[in-house]
Design a protein around this motif. Structure first.
Motif, PDB file in Angstrom:
ATOM      1  N   VAL A  40      41.586  33.528  46.015  1.00 21.88           N
ATOM      2  CA  VAL A  40      41.373  33.975  47.617  1.00 21.88           C
ATOM      3  C   VAL A  40      42.312  33.214  48.385  1.00 21.88           C
ATOM      4  O   VAL A  40      42.389  32.287  48.539  1.00 21.88           O
ATOM      5  CB  VAL A  40      39.681  33.471  47.824  1.00 21.88           C
ATOM      6  N   VAL A  42      44.764  32.360  51.710  1.00 23.16           N
ATOM      7  CA  VAL A  42      44.277  32.278  53.079  1.00 23.16           C
ATOM      8  C   VAL A  42      44.414  33.534  54.017  1.00 23.16           C
ATOM      9  O   VAL A  42      45.400  34.384  53.630  1.00 23.16           O
ATOM     10  CB  VAL A  42      45.292  31.204  53.913  1.00 23.16           C
ATOM     11  N   PHE A  43      43.176  33.787  54.790  1.00 22.73           N
ATOM     12  CA  PHE A  43      43.308  35.091  55.322  1.00 22.73           C
ATOM     13  C   PHE A  43      44.499  35.183  56.403  1.00 22.73           C
ATOM     14  O   PHE A  43      45.103  34.204  56.775  1.00 22.73           O
ATOM     15  CB  PHE A  43      41.811  35.392  56.226  1.00 22.73           C
ATOM     16  N   GLU A  53      41.806  31.373  61.009  1.00 22.76           N
ATOM     17  CA  GLU A  53      41.739  32.057  59.542  1.00 22.76           C
ATOM     18  C   GLU A  53      41.598  31.187  58.449  1.00 22.76           C
ATOM     19  O   GLU A  53      40.758  31.535  57.490  1.00 22.76           O
ATOM     20  CB  GLU A  53      43.021  32.680  58.989  1.00 22.76           C
ATOM     21  N   ARG A  54      41.732  30.036  58.439  1.00 20.04           N
ATOM     22  CA  ARG A  54      41.458  28.783  57.572  1.00 20.04           C
ATOM     23  C   ARG A  54      39.736  28.647  57.493  1.00 20.04           C
ATOM     24  O   ARG A  54      39.201  28.476  56.497  1.00 20.04           O
ATOM     25  CB  ARG A  54      42.064  27.504  57.879  1.00 20.04           C
ATOM     26  N   THR A  57      38.509  31.803  55.563  1.00 24.91           N
ATOM     27  CA  THR A  57      38.922  31.639  54.100  1.00 24.91           C
ATOM     28  C   THR A  57      37.938  30.692  53.472  1.00 24.91           C
ATOM     29  O   THR A  57      37.368  30.723  52.526  1.00 24.91           O
ATOM     30  CB  THR A  57      40.330  31.259  53.973  1.00 24.91           C
ATOM     31  N   ASN A  58      37.862  29.348  54.112  1.00 18.81           N
ATOM     32  CA  ASN A  58      37.085  28.538  53.604  1.00 18.81           C
ATOM     33  C   ASN A  58      35.536  28.602  53.242  1.00 18.81           C
ATOM     34  O   ASN A  58      35.018  28.392  52.543  1.00 18.81           O
ATOM     35  CB  ASN A  58      37.113  26.987  54.170  1.00 18.81           C
ATOM     36  N   LYS A  83      41.928  39.397  49.275  1.00 20.67           N
ATOM     37  CA  LYS A  83      42.735  39.050  50.644  1.00 20.67           C
ATOM     38  C   LYS A  83      41.784  39.393  51.754  1.00 20.67           C
ATOM     39  O   LYS A  83      41.090  40.529  51.653  1.00 20.67           O
ATOM     40  CB  LYS A  83      43.791  40.135  50.466  1.00 20.67           C
ATOM     41  N   GLY A  84      41.771  38.618  52.490  1.00 21.29           N
ATOM     42  CA  GLY A  84      41.077  38.591  53.887  1.00 21.29           C
ATOM     43  C   GLY A  84      41.935  38.951  55.230  1.00 21.29           C
ATOM     44  O   GLY A  84      43.200  38.278  55.269  1.00 21.29           O
ATOM     45  N   LEU A 122      37.979  42.575  54.084  1.00 21.71           N
ATOM     46  CA  LEU A 122      38.310  41.958  52.945  1.00 21.71           C
ATOM     47  C   LEU A 122      38.789  43.170  51.823  1.00 21.71           C
ATOM     48  O   LEU A 122      38.171  44.357  51.889  1.00 21.71           O
ATOM     49  CB  LEU A 122      36.888  41.508  52.141  1.00 21.71           C
TER      50      LEU A 122
END
Length: 191
Positions: A40, A42-43, A53-54, A57-58, A83-84, A122
């Motif tokens: 995964v 980072v978006f 975005e972090r 993603t987290n 991927k996001g 996603l």
């Protein structure tokens, strides 16, 4: 005698309901059970909200890791990448103060509650070929109290609190958790 027969009748009904329960069983869809695991990154962030975005993603990584059913791995070992993209973050006024509140002109109102709507896309792709094997879009919404308590102190720089981003940025982690629960639900099938 009636009390005893009523007791047995109620006991029979209760035991009948006990056996009528159901449970939700699920399994992770095969596309997510790749032997090489999923990475995964980072978006991508298509919004003006720097750093959001972090958080999203987290939240996705935590949700998937906490379930333990999907193998998360490094980019070099992964067979797939999830991927996001943070598509949008929209802030709207959902509730306004009464007219003329706190010394405002009689025709003026301020937002006392804001609505925060986040949309995330996603895309699960095969590493190397970039072939998409799963794609979905998810959205989350949360109401946020707007800070109107210092709005009328025009001498203080913080008096325009309704215009600051901190009111809704604080809600990103909860919105992210809500969305990522929906993501996980979309990754499993109920049977």
């Amino acid at each position: 005698m009636r009390k005893i027969s009523a007791f047995f009748l109620l006991l029979g009904i209760a035991s009948g309901f006990h056996g009528c329960g159901y449970s939700l069983n699920h399994r992770v869809k095969e596309v997510f059970l790749t032997p090489g695991g999923i990475f995964v990154p980072v978006f991508d962030n298509a919004t003006k909200e720097v750093g959001a975005e972090r958080i999203f993603t987290n939240a996705l990584i935590r949700e998937l890791a906490s379930r333990g059913e999907i193998q998360l791995t490094s980019r070099s070992n992964a067979a797939l990448e999830l991927k996001g993209k943070l598509r949008s973050i929209e802030i709207t006024n959902t509730i306004l103060t009464p007219l003329g509140r706190g010394g405002l002109q009689s025709y003026q109102r301020l937002p006392s509650e804001l609505g925060v709507r986040v949309t995330v896309e996603l895309n699960l792709v095969k590493k190397g070929t970039e072939e998409s094997v799963w794609r979905e879009t998810f959205a989350g919404f949360r109401r946020v109290k707007a800070p109107t308590d210092r709005t009328f102190d025009y001498e203080a720089p913080s008096s325009v609190g309704i215009l600051t981003q901190s009111a809704w940025e604080d809600q990103y982690p909860e919105i992210a958790r809500m969305i990522m629960r929906d993501v996980y639900d979309a990754m499993v099938g109920v049977f």
